[in-house]
Design a protein around this motif. Structure first.
Motif, PDB file in Angstrom:
ATOM      1  N   LEU A   1      10.389   4.492   8.203  1.00 16.33           N
ATOM      2  CA  LEU A   1       9.285   5.384   8.528  1.00 16.33           C
ATOM      3  C   LEU A   1       9.539   6.209   9.784  1.00 16.33           C
ATOM      4  N   THR A   2      10.254   5.619  10.742  1.00  7.14           N
ATOM      5  CA  THR A   2      10.383   6.249  12.062  1.00  7.14           C
ATOM      6  C   THR A   2      11.774   6.772  12.372  1.00  7.14           C
ATOM      7  N   GLY A   3      12.786   6.280  11.633  1.00  8.38           N
ATOM      8  CA  GLY A   3      14.164   6.631  11.967  1.00  8.38           C
ATOM      9  C   GLY A   3      14.726   5.839  13.133  1.00  8.38           C
ATOM     10  N   ASN A   4      14.013   4.804  13.567  1.00  7.69           N
ATOM     11  CA  ASN A   4      14.452   3.982  14.693  1.00  7.69           C
ATOM     12  C   ASN A   4      15.529   2.997  14.234  1.00  7.69           C
ATOM     13  N   THR A   5      16.786   3.345  14.454  1.00  8.57           N
ATOM     14  CA  THR A   5      17.888   2.505  13.970  1.00  8.57           C
ATOM     15  C   THR A   5      18.017   1.203  14.751  1.00  8.57           C
ATOM     16  N   THR A   6      17.421   1.136  15.926  1.00 14.14           N
ATOM     17  CA  THR A   6      17.459  -0.117  16.692  1.00 14.14           C
ATOM     18  C   THR A   6      16.808  -1.243  15.913  1.00 14.14           C
ATOM     19  N   LEU A   7      15.788  -0.922  15.159  1.00 15.90           N
ATOM     20  CA  LEU A   7      15.113  -1.952  14.364  1.00 15.90           C
ATOM     21  C   LEU A   7      16.059  -2.523  13.312  1.00 15.90           C
ATOM     22  N   ARG A   8      16.870  -1.681  12.705  1.00 18.43           N
ATOM     23  CA  ARG A   8      17.856  -2.172  11.737  1.00 18.43           C
ATOM     24  C   ARG A   8      18.888  -3.072  12.423  1.00 18.43           C
TER      25      ARG A   8
ATOM     26  N   GLU B   1       0.838  -1.213   0.000  1.00 16.79           N
ATOM     27  CA  GLU B   1       0.000   0.000   0.000  1.00 16.79           C
ATOM     28  C   GLU B   1       0.866   1.253   0.000  1.00 16.79           C
ATOM     29  N   LEU B   2       1.953   1.253   0.753  1.00 16.08           N
ATOM     30  CA  LEU B   2       2.806   2.440   0.811  1.00 16.08           C
ATOM     31  C   LEU B   2       3.518   2.697  -0.512  1.00 16.08           C
ATOM     32  N   LEU B   3       3.667   1.671  -1.339  1.00 17.12           N
ATOM     33  CA  LEU B   3       4.215   1.904  -2.676  1.00 17.12           C
ATOM     34  C   LEU B   3       3.206   2.643  -3.553  1.00 17.12           C
ATOM     35  N   VAL B   4       1.928   2.431  -3.272  1.00 14.44           N
ATOM     36  CA  VAL B   4       0.864   3.104  -4.015  1.00 14.44           C
ATOM     37  C   VAL B   4       0.591   4.484  -3.430  1.00 14.44           C
ATOM     38  N   ASN B   5       0.497   4.528  -2.104  1.00 13.97           N
ATOM     39  CA  ASN B   5       0.182   5.780  -1.398  1.00 13.97           C
ATOM     40  C   ASN B   5       1.069   5.895  -0.162  1.00 13.97           C
ATOM     41  N   PRO B   6       2.230   6.520  -0.288  1.00 19.15           N
ATOM     42  CA  PRO B   6       3.163   6.622   0.842  1.00 19.15           C
ATOM     43  C   PRO B   6       2.595   7.385   2.037  1.00 19.15           C
ATOM     44  N   GLN B   7       1.496   8.108   1.848  1.00 21.58           N
ATOM     45  CA  GLN B   7       0.910   8.893   2.929  1.00 21.58           C
ATOM     46  C   GLN B   7      -0.228   8.159   3.648  1.00 21.58           C
ATOM     47  N   ASN B   8      -0.433   6.902   3.327  1.00 24.86           N
ATOM     48  CA  ASN B   8      -1.545   6.177   3.935  1.00 24.86           C
ATOM     49  C   ASN B   8      -1.246   5.919   5.410  1.00 24.86           C
ATOM     50  N   ALA B   9      -1.920   6.658   6.285  1.00 22.16           N
ATOM     51  CA  ALA B   9      -1.631   6.589   7.713  1.00 22.16           C
ATOM     52  C   ALA B   9      -1.973   5.229   8.304  1.00 22.16           C
ATOM     53  N   THR B  10      -3.007   4.584   7.770  1.00 28.98           N
ATOM     54  CA  THR B  10      -3.385   3.265   8.276  1.00 28.98           C
ATOM     55  C   THR B  10      -2.282   2.253   8.003  1.00 28.98           C
ATOM     56  N   ALA B  11      -1.715   2.279   6.801  1.00 28.38           N
ATOM     57  CA  ALA B  11      -0.631   1.358   6.461  1.00 28.38           C
ATOM     58  C   ALA B  11       0.612   1.657   7.288  1.00 28.38           C
ATOM     59  N   VAL B  12       0.922   2.937   7.468  1.00 21.77           N
ATOM     60  CA  VAL B  12       2.083   3.317   8.286  1.00 21.77           C
ATOM     61  C   VAL B  12       1.927   2.782   9.702  1.00 21.77           C
ATOM     62  N   ALA B  13       0.762   2.974  10.290  1.00 20.30           N
ATOM     63  CA  ALA B  13       0.528   2.507  11.652  1.00 20.30           C
ATOM     64  C   ALA B  13       0.620   0.989  11.743  1.00 20.30           C
ATOM     65  N   ALA B  14       0.090   0.289  10.729  1.00 21.59           N
ATOM     66  CA  ALA B  14       0.132  -1.177  10.739  1.00 21.59           C
ATOM     67  C   ALA B  14       1.567  -1.680  10.681  1.00 21.59           C
ATOM     68  N   ILE B  15       2.362  -1.111   9.796  1.00 19.47           N
ATOM     69  CA  ILE B  15       3.756  -1.543   9.668  1.00 19.47           C
ATOM     70  C   ILE B  15       4.521  -1.282  10.963  1.00 19.47           C
ATOM     71  N   ASN B  16       4.340  -0.103  11.531  1.00 21.73           N
ATOM     72  CA  ASN B  16       5.049   0.207  12.783  1.00 21.73           C
ATOM     73  C   ASN B  16       4.587  -0.696  13.917  1.00 21.73           C
ATOM     74  N   ASN B  17       3.304  -1.023  13.943  1.00 15.25           N
ATOM     75  CA  ASN B  17       2.774  -1.918  14.968  1.00 15.25           C
ATOM     76  C   ASN B  17       3.358  -3.317  14.828  1.00 15.25           C
ATOM     77  N   PHE B  18       3.385  -3.842  13.609  1.00 16.78           N
ATOM     78  CA  PHE B  18       3.919  -5.183  13.398  1.00 16.78           C
ATOM     79  C   PHE B  18       5.423  -5.226  13.690  1.00 16.78           C
TER      80      PHE B  18
END
Length: 434
Positions: free
Chosen positions: A195-202, A133-150
């Motif tokens: 999305l968040t800049g959280n380098t710990t995830l990397r 979804e973010l490839l289609v609409n990078p501003q989709n807040a629902t997709a952003v929240a889902a990815i960060n949650n997962f």
């Protein structure tokens, strides 16, 4: 043997001149027609197809907190991608449905999943539709929240003593089990970090990949399915299989996950250790194929008795992983090697497993042989079949119609049968593109 030839470059130079005809079914109108019909049959409340029965090829549906639930919504996105790549014509039937609308609607059923639902480390697989979804609409807040949650859920499963994210939960918390499949789930950590800049995830992703590289891969480039660690000390206590033939055998789908996972790790980090590892896993996979060129459920399972089943999903995952690996190579011969090999895998498995009468695209999948789940269609096998075709178009390897591409080569022939695939070599119609 392939791995020995690779050390001299002989195989690379030969395979650059060889290849199978791309199967025309890869762009068949049956694909969108079947997928649209499955979208129309999704239960309410939502459930998702995982595999078919073995007689009529009818999809079996499962509740959202199943590890495979993200693949069918992602299939909708894959057909939306294909429609944008290929356009809509009466011949390709891509205008059959509003793929983006169907994919988004089906993906909504995944939004309320959480760590207590039992999906565990497979939040990465579940996240696939939202990444698309973010490839289609990078501003989709629902997709952003889902990815960060997962990603948060997966990061919570990381143990710094072990150096991995836990795959399966166990009654004994010190028994820390990690499966090779988990390499595929690391992408959600990178997505969230972007999305968040959280380098710990990397750091979690690279640490897991490094530990897996050390403990899951044998000297010959094959893989163990499961490695069990002691979470108190980080020591390896056992290496085994859960879905393969034996603890010391190589389950082909796990090997395919590894090819794709390490190619993606190199794409994400430019760490050449990951590129080397992806090459080793790919080399073993291709070198150990049987004479008919059909990917078996386990490379080391005996041929008889009973007959060793194929796994069409391992073939399509491996093909897509090889295409990803090809995009990471800097020299033409290596790129051609992996793309020709991907093409041959697709030709071979199509000749064996394409079944117009089934609801799935491909038959001959093996979900879990020890559990008796085989000879089915599989949702992720179909997803990667479509994705492989899309990737080849994106890479400039083919047009949107395989029969057009194959006709451009005077040496192109029809896809080999499952029993003669290993000897069906011909000039590649793609050789001039590199």
């Amino acid at each position: 043997m392939l791995r020995n030839m690779l050390t001299t470059g002989l195989y690379l130079s030969l395979l650059a001149q060889l290849g199978g005809a791309l199967p025309e079914q890869l762009f068949s109108s049956s694909i969108p027609i079947k997928v649209a019909a499955t979208f129309g049959a999704l239960p309410n409340p939502i459930q998702y197809p995982q595999y078919t029965d073995t007689t009529a090829g009818a999809w079996q549906y499962f509740v959202p907190n199943t590890w495979t639930s993200g693949f069918f919504p992602a299939t909708g996105y894959a057909l939306d991608t294909r429609q944008r790549l290929c356009g809509s014509t009466p011949a390709n039937a891509l205008g059959t449905a509003d793929w983006l609308g169907l994919a988004r609607s089906a993906g909504n059923g995944l939004l309320n999943l959480n760590a207590s639902d039992g999906i565990g480390h497979d939040v990465g697989f579940i996240s696939f539709p939202f990444v698309e979804e973010l490839l289609v609409n990078p501003q989709n807040a629902t997709a952003v929240a889902a990815i960060n949650n997962f990603a948060t859920m997966l990061a919570a499963r990381f143990d710094p003593i072990v150096g991995c994210t836990r795959s399966w939960d166990t009654a004994d918390p010190t028994d820390f089990q990690v499966i090779i499949d988990n390499m595929m789930n690391l992408e959600v950590l990178f997505q969230s970090a972007d999305l968040t800049g959280n380098t710990t995830l990397r750091t979690i992703a690279t640490t897991h990949a490094d530990t897996t590289m050390k403990n899951h891969i044998r000297d010959d480039g094959s893989t163990w399915h499961v490695v069990e660690y002691n979470s108190t000390t980080g020591a390896v206590i056992r290496k085994r299989t859960a879905q393969g033939f034996a603890d010391n055998s190589t389950w082909s789908r796990g090997q395919a996950w590894g090819i794709y996972g390490y190619a993606n790790m190199y794409k994400r980090t430019n760490d050449t250790n990951y590129l080397t590892t992806a090459r080793r896993l790919a080399t073993y996979f291709l070198d150990t194929l049987p004479a008919d060129g059909i990917v078996p459920w386990d490379f080391n399972a005996p041929l008889t008795p009973p007959p060793r089943p194929a796994d069409s999903s391992a073939a399509t995952i491996a093909a897509t992983g090889l295409l990803l690996l090809a995009t990471q190579e800097t020299d033409a011969i290596s790129r051609q090697t992996w793309t020709d090999s991907a093409q041959q895998l697709l030709a071979n498995i199509t000749a064996l497993a394409w079944d117009p009468s089934w609801q799935s695209l491909l038959a001959n999948g093996t979900v879990d042989w020890p559990a008796g789940n085989l000879l089915t269609g599989i949702v992720y096998g179909d997803y990667y079949y479509i994705k492989a075709g899309n990737d080849m178009v994106t890479m400039g390897l083919t047009s949107c119609s395989a029969d057009v591409v194959n006709s451009t080569s005077s040496a192109a022939q029809s896809a080999p049968t499952a029993r003669s695939a290993s000897s069906a070599t011909r000039l590649s119609p793609f050789s001039s593109l590199w």
